[in-house]
Enzyme design. Structure first.
Site, PDB file in Angstrom:
ATOM      1  N   CYS A 130      45.626 130.677 -48.011  1.00 13.38           N
ATOM      2  CA  CYS A 130      45.872 130.497 -49.442  1.00 13.38           C
ATOM      3  C   CYS A 130      46.171 131.821 -50.133  1.00 13.38           C
ATOM      4  CB  CYS A 130      44.681 129.820 -50.096  1.00 13.38           C
ATOM      5  SG  CYS A 130      43.118 130.731 -49.944  1.00 13.38           S
ATOM      6  N   HIS A 269      39.059 130.270 -52.934  1.00 14.60           N
ATOM      7  CA  HIS A 269      40.417 129.749 -52.782  1.00 14.60           C
ATOM      8  C   HIS A 269      41.346 130.486 -53.743  1.00 14.60           C
ATOM      9  CE1 HIS A 269      43.589 127.039 -51.748  1.00 14.60           C
ATOM     10  NE2 HIS A 269      43.588 126.380 -52.893  1.00 14.60           N
ATOM     11  N   ASN A 290      48.950 125.045 -56.594  1.00 13.10           N
ATOM     12  CA  ASN A 290      48.176 125.091 -55.362  1.00 13.10           C
ATOM     13  C   ASN A 290      49.128 125.164 -54.173  1.00 13.10           C
ATOM     14  OD1 ASN A 290      45.953 125.094 -53.684  1.00 13.10           O
ATOM     15  ND2 ASN A 290      45.267 123.027 -54.189  1.00 13.10           N
TER      16      ASN A 290
END
Length: 323
Positions: A130, A269, A290
């Site tokens: 990520c 994250h 995302n």
């Protein structure tokens, strides 16, 4: 009365089985054996119940966001965290450039998607990369704002080549360390020349395929949502690191995500703030890109609560590149 209860219970079970079959068909799910399928079905049923109970609260106006089934609804919460996040537990304490307080008036809303500064939603797959996707998304925006060209850049380049700067490929990293690598490397390759594989591989960087460069990076004041808003308005998309550790995050479907159980300082994250706005029902929000594919959330995006005590650490670890 007991007969009616049993009938309703049976109908609910039939409906749940139908949801399971639809899920498998929609997402092309195949399992190695009957034992694995039975386990995944059990996980799915638990998640379906969790989603339905939450959405009942949404319908009553008790919460400002709803949940939905997505392509990893057969994964446990722990499995989602293990394979879909990727932050290492340490923090660089200093900015490369001095932090500055906001000095310009704030616009009521900003959405860099509407300005052409954001590439389509990507999918990190079963890899804790990520941090690379977050860093790349902010750089794609900065490069566009400087050159007028929106170029999809290579996350795999960062996964494979930036370990000397503290990143650990599919096992986690930090966006600012990605920028340190790009600065020293004098560029990052394009996505088309160095496509994503969702694995740790040998570095194949090619200076002939550079898509963008970075001269420095800036970290807005930690925990200050006004500083983050200033950066998003004036600099473009900003890499942010959040607490995605609540069960609700993995099944987010839409609305303004306010999670009272979120931590304001811990992050696991990395995502990208590409704008902000205000919802009549949910209040102020951040528009967050995302890297879990377009099936997740609102076509791959989430509206995260803004100006609610730095909920989910949205402004704690932010950084944007200077090109």
């Amino acid at each position: 009365m007991r007969s009616l209860f049993l009938i309703l219970l049976g109908l609910a079970a039939v409906s749940a089985i139908g949801e399971w079959e639809n899920f498998k068909t929609k997402f092309g799910k195949k399992y190695a054996n009957s034992e694995e399928e039975s386990h995944r079905m059990s996980v799915f049923m638990d998640k379906l119940k969790f989603i339905q109970e939450h959405n009942e609260r949404y319908d009553k106006g008790e919460v400002t966001y709803w949940l939905k089934i997505n392509n990893f609804s057969d994964l446990t919460h722990e499995e989602v965290l293990a394979t879909k996040t990727g932050m290492t537990r340490r923090r660089h304490p200093l900015s490369v450039l001095p932090k500055s307080a906001p000095t310009t008036p704030m616009a009521a809303d900003v959405d860099w998607r509407n300005k052409g500064a954001v590439t389509p939603v990507k999918d990190q797959g079963q890899c804790g990369s990520c941090w690379a996707f977050s860093a790349v998304a902010a750089l794609e925006g900065a490069h566009f704002l400087k050159t007028g060209d929106l170029v999809s850049l290579s996350e795999q380049n960062l996964v494979d080549c930036s370990s000397s700067y503290g990143n650990q490929g599919c096992n986690g990293g930090w966006p600012y360390q990605a920028y340190q690598y790009i600065i020293a490397n004098r560029g990052i390759d394009t996505e088309s020349s160095y496509p994503y594989k969702a694995i740790d591989d040998n570095c194949r960087y090619d200076a002939g395929n550079i898509g963008a460069t970075v001269s420095s990076y800036v970290e807005p004041a930690s925990g200050d949502e006004s500083a983050l808003q200033h950066a998003v308005q004036n600099e473009g998309p900003v890499s942010v690191c959040i607490d995605a550790g609540q069960s609700s995050f993995g099944s987010y479907g839409g609305g303004v995500y306010y999670e009272p159980n979120c931590d304001s300082w811990y992050a696991n994250h990395a995502v990208t703030a590409v704008g902000y706005g205000t919802d009549a029902n949910g209040g102020d929000y951040w528009i967050v890109k995302n890297s879990w594919g377009a099936w997740w959330g609102e076509s791959g995006y989430i509206k995260m609560a803004r100006n609610r005590d730095n909920n989910c650490a949205i402004a704690t670890y932010s950084v944007y590149p200077v090109v």
